[in-house]
Design a protein around this motif. Structure first.
Motif, PDB file in Angstrom:
ATOM      1  N   LEU A 163       5.267  34.033 -52.303  1.00 30.81           N
ATOM      2  CA  LEU A 163       6.691  34.202 -52.062  1.00 30.81           C
ATOM      3  C   LEU A 163       7.513  33.506 -53.143  1.00 30.81           C
ATOM      4  O   LEU A 163       7.134  32.441 -53.650  1.00 30.81           O
ATOM      5  CB  LEU A 163       7.064  33.630 -50.684  1.00 30.81           C
ATOM      6  CG  LEU A 163       6.352  34.235 -49.467  1.00 30.81           C
ATOM      7  CD1 LEU A 163       6.904  33.624 -48.187  1.00 30.81           C
ATOM      8  CD2 LEU A 163       6.484  35.749 -49.451  1.00 30.81           C
ATOM      9  N   GLN A 167      12.731  33.559 -51.153  1.00 31.23           N
ATOM     10  CA  GLN A 167      12.083  33.984 -49.914  1.00 31.23           C
ATOM     11  C   GLN A 167      11.704  32.785 -49.045  1.00 31.23           C
ATOM     12  O   GLN A 167      11.844  32.832 -47.821  1.00 31.23           O
ATOM     13  CB  GLN A 167      10.849  34.830 -50.233  1.00 31.23           C
ATOM     14  CG  GLN A 167      11.175  36.173 -50.870  1.00 31.23           C
ATOM     15  CD  GLN A 167       9.945  36.943 -51.289  1.00 31.23           C
ATOM     16  OE1 GLN A 167       9.009  36.384 -51.861  1.00 31.23           O
ATOM     17  NE2 GLN A 167       9.927  38.242 -51.007  1.00 31.23           N
ATOM     18  N   ILE A 170      14.716  31.700 -47.275  1.00 34.54           N
ATOM     19  CA  ILE A 170      14.998  32.547 -46.110  1.00 34.54           C
ATOM     20  C   ILE A 170      14.150  32.120 -44.920  1.00 34.54           C
ATOM     21  O   ILE A 170      14.646  32.009 -43.791  1.00 34.54           O
ATOM     22  CB  ILE A 170      14.734  34.034 -46.458  1.00 34.54           C
ATOM     23  CG1 ILE A 170      15.755  34.525 -47.491  1.00 34.54           C
ATOM     24  CG2 ILE A 170      14.785  34.896 -45.201  1.00 34.54           C
ATOM     25  CD1 ILE A 170      15.472  35.922 -48.007  1.00 34.54           C
ATOM     26  N   THR A 225       8.719  35.927 -39.893  1.00 35.38           N
ATOM     27  CA  THR A 225       9.525  36.026 -41.114  1.00 35.38           C
ATOM     28  C   THR A 225       8.644  35.967 -42.350  1.00 35.38           C
ATOM     29  O   THR A 225       8.838  36.734 -43.316  1.00 35.38           O
ATOM     30  CB  THR A 225      10.551  34.887 -41.162  1.00 35.38           C
ATOM     31  OG1 THR A 225      11.344  34.890 -39.975  1.00 35.38           O
ATOM     32  CG2 THR A 225      11.464  35.024 -42.367  1.00 35.38           C
ATOM     33  N   THR A 226       7.654  35.078 -42.322  1.00 38.62           N
ATOM     34  CA  THR A 226       6.722  34.970 -43.447  1.00 38.62           C
ATOM     35  C   THR A 226       5.935  36.262 -43.632  1.00 38.62           C
ATOM     36  O   THR A 226       5.743  36.748 -44.754  1.00 38.62           O
ATOM     37  CB  THR A 226       5.751  33.796 -43.216  1.00 38.62           C
ATOM     38  OG1 THR A 226       6.491  32.599 -42.962  1.00 38.62           O
ATOM     39  CG2 THR A 226       4.864  33.589 -44.430  1.00 38.62           C
ATOM     40  N   LEU A 229       8.120  39.041 -45.184  1.00 35.79           N
ATOM     41  CA  LEU A 229       8.331  38.895 -46.617  1.00 35.79           C
ATOM     42  C   LEU A 229       7.039  39.079 -47.400  1.00 35.79           C
ATOM     43  O   LEU A 229       7.040  39.636 -48.506  1.00 35.79           O
ATOM     44  CB  LEU A 229       8.933  37.514 -46.909  1.00 35.79           C
ATOM     45  CG  LEU A 229      10.328  37.271 -46.319  1.00 35.79           C
ATOM     46  CD1 LEU A 229      10.761  35.827 -46.547  1.00 35.79           C
ATOM     47  CD2 LEU A 229      11.347  38.235 -46.917  1.00 35.79           C
ATOM     48  N   TRP A 232       6.139  42.787 -47.553  1.00 35.34           N
ATOM     49  CA  TRP A 232       7.230  43.662 -47.967  1.00 35.34           C
ATOM     50  C   TRP A 232       6.822  44.478 -49.194  1.00 35.34           C
ATOM     51  O   TRP A 232       6.410  43.945 -50.213  1.00 35.34           O
ATOM     52  CB  TRP A 232       8.466  42.835 -48.285  1.00 35.34           C
ATOM     53  CG  TRP A 232       9.711  43.669 -48.398  1.00 35.34           C
ATOM     54  CD1 TRP A 232      10.193  44.274 -49.519  1.00 35.34           C
ATOM     55  CD2 TRP A 232      10.606  44.017 -47.345  1.00 35.34           C
ATOM     56  NE1 TRP A 232      11.337  44.963 -49.239  1.00 35.34           N
ATOM     57  CE2 TRP A 232      11.618  44.823 -47.909  1.00 35.34           C
ATOM     58  CE3 TRP A 232      10.661  43.729 -45.988  1.00 35.34           C
ATOM     59  CZ2 TRP A 232      12.668  45.337 -47.153  1.00 35.34           C
ATOM     60  CZ3 TRP A 232      11.688  44.233 -45.234  1.00 35.34           C
ATOM     61  CH2 TRP A 232      12.689  45.031 -45.813  1.00 35.34           C
ATOM     62  N   SER A 237       3.299  47.837 -45.203  1.00 33.74           N
ATOM     63  CA  SER A 237       4.479  46.999 -44.951  1.00 33.74           C
ATOM     64  C   SER A 237       5.239  47.431 -43.714  1.00 33.74           C
ATOM     65  O   SER A 237       5.758  46.596 -42.964  1.00 33.74           O
ATOM     66  CB  SER A 237       5.410  47.021 -46.170  1.00 33.74           C
ATOM     67  OG  SER A 237       5.861  48.348 -46.429  1.00 33.74           O
ATOM     68  N   ARG A 241       6.556  45.167 -40.535  1.00 28.84           N
ATOM     69  CA  ARG A 241       7.983  45.053 -40.223  1.00 28.84           C
ATOM     70  C   ARG A 241       8.195  45.237 -38.721  1.00 28.84           C
ATOM     71  O   ARG A 241       9.026  44.565 -38.109  1.00 28.84           O
ATOM     72  CB  ARG A 241       8.780  46.096 -41.003  1.00 28.84           C
ATOM     73  CG  ARG A 241       8.842  45.861 -42.501  1.00 28.84           C
ATOM     74  CD  ARG A 241       9.667  46.942 -43.184  1.00 28.84           C
ATOM     75  NE  ARG A 241       9.322  47.063 -44.595  1.00 28.84           N
ATOM     76  CZ  ARG A 241       9.825  47.980 -45.413  1.00 28.84           C
ATOM     77  NH1 ARG A 241      10.693  48.858 -44.937  1.00 28.84           N
ATOM     78  NH2 ARG A 241       9.458  48.036 -46.674  1.00 28.84           N
TER      79      ARG A 241
END
Length: 308
Positions: A163, A167, A170, A225-226, A229, A232, A237, A241
């Protein structure tokens, strides 16, 4: 023989990725409409009607949702998590799945545990007419959080994290916000009526479970969240999500329930924000079926490449 073959082919075609996704979205929309249209409280008993006509302040305490409505919310939730469990365990059994199969085993059993926990929760509230928290269902809810944590940590571990600084910021920001909100809700002063619901021994259990759920929700939020990202832009992906969105939905519903049980005496299930529990199960299932589809597509591409 041909008719039998055609029937088997037709039955298989019902469970295509597109059909499952459409059915999942439809279930989520139906759940939202059900919560919106039928969640109003109604007076229960002649005494309640008399209080309402007299405009007494305590009249609101006898307003309740119909049992059939609360039962319906439990059905929506149970079917979402049972379906998610089946789809996740299908990924675990597949030899072609892209991610670690143990990830889907942990998440699948976690979804099944949540389904069982919801059954006991609903039975305690609707049939026994008792306070559903804490109850036997919490045993299964605790198992769910532990297994979800294991599954999502395995998913992160299987992915080489690279990351960028923005990121990580975030991730830290969402973790800090989620922790602060959970802390504020968990530490809000309880009303005297809420405190009177629990015996001293039961109050200790309820407090311990509350903090376990709070910590678990925040950790799942950070891991989700990790994952979001880290995956992504990858081939799978979209599925992750959905998993991240499922964890966010679970956090929203849990935070509302913690707030409601701390501030509303004899809180009854069925408020609109509880639809996020249904959506969480729906999104876990959608993530599983998208992962399965992406894995099959990758396997087909590899076979074509080998033939060429």
């Amino acid at each position: 023989m041909s008719s039998v073959y055609n029937k088997s082919q037709g039955s298989k075609s019902l469970f295509t990725t597109q059909n499952i996704i459409l059915a999942s979205i439809g279930w989520g929309v139906l759940a939202l409409l059900y919560f919106l249209l039928f969640s109003a409280k109604v007076p229960v008993g002649a005494d309640c009607v008399a209080k309402l006509s007299a405009k007494a302040q305590e009249a609101t305490t006898c307003l309740r949702r119909a049992d059939w409505y609360v039962f319906g919310t439990n059905v929506f939730e149970a079917m979402a998590y049972l379906s998610a469990s089946i789809l996740c365990l299908r990924n675990w059994r597949s030899q072609q799945i892209v991610s670690d199969r143990n990830v889907w085993l942990a998440i699948g059993i976690g979804m099944l545990s949540y389904f069982l926990g919801g059954i006991f929760f609903g039975y305690t509230e609707i049939v026994l007419k008792e306070e559903p928290f804490p109850s036997l269902g919490d045993v299964f809810f605790v198992i769910t959080y532990l297994l979800l944590g294991v599954g999502m940590v395995l998913a992160v571990a299987s992915r080489r994290l690279n990351l960028e600084t923005s990121q990580w910021i975030i991730v830290l920001a969402i973790g800090a916000f989620g922790s602060a909100l959970a802390w504020l809700i968990s530490n809000q002063p309880q009303t005297a009526a809420v405190q009177a619901q629990y015996s001293p021994g039961l109050e200790i259990v309820a407090s311990a479970l509350n903090w376990f759920y709070v910590i678990s929700d925040v950790l799942l939020l950070i891991i989700a969240t990790t994952l979001l990202l880290a995956f992504w832009g990858g081939r799978v992906s979209l599925s992750w999500r959905m998993i991240a969105a499922a964890a966010f939905s679970l956090y929203i519903a849990d935070m509302w329930y913690k707030y409601a049980t701390n501030s509303i005496p004899n809180y009854q299930s069925g408020e609109i924000l509880e639809v996020f529990w249904v959506w969480s199960g729906v999104l876990f299932g959608m993530g599983a079926v998208l992962e399965h589809d992406a894995s099959l597509s990758r396997s087909r591409r590899e076979r074509v490449r080998k033939r060429s």
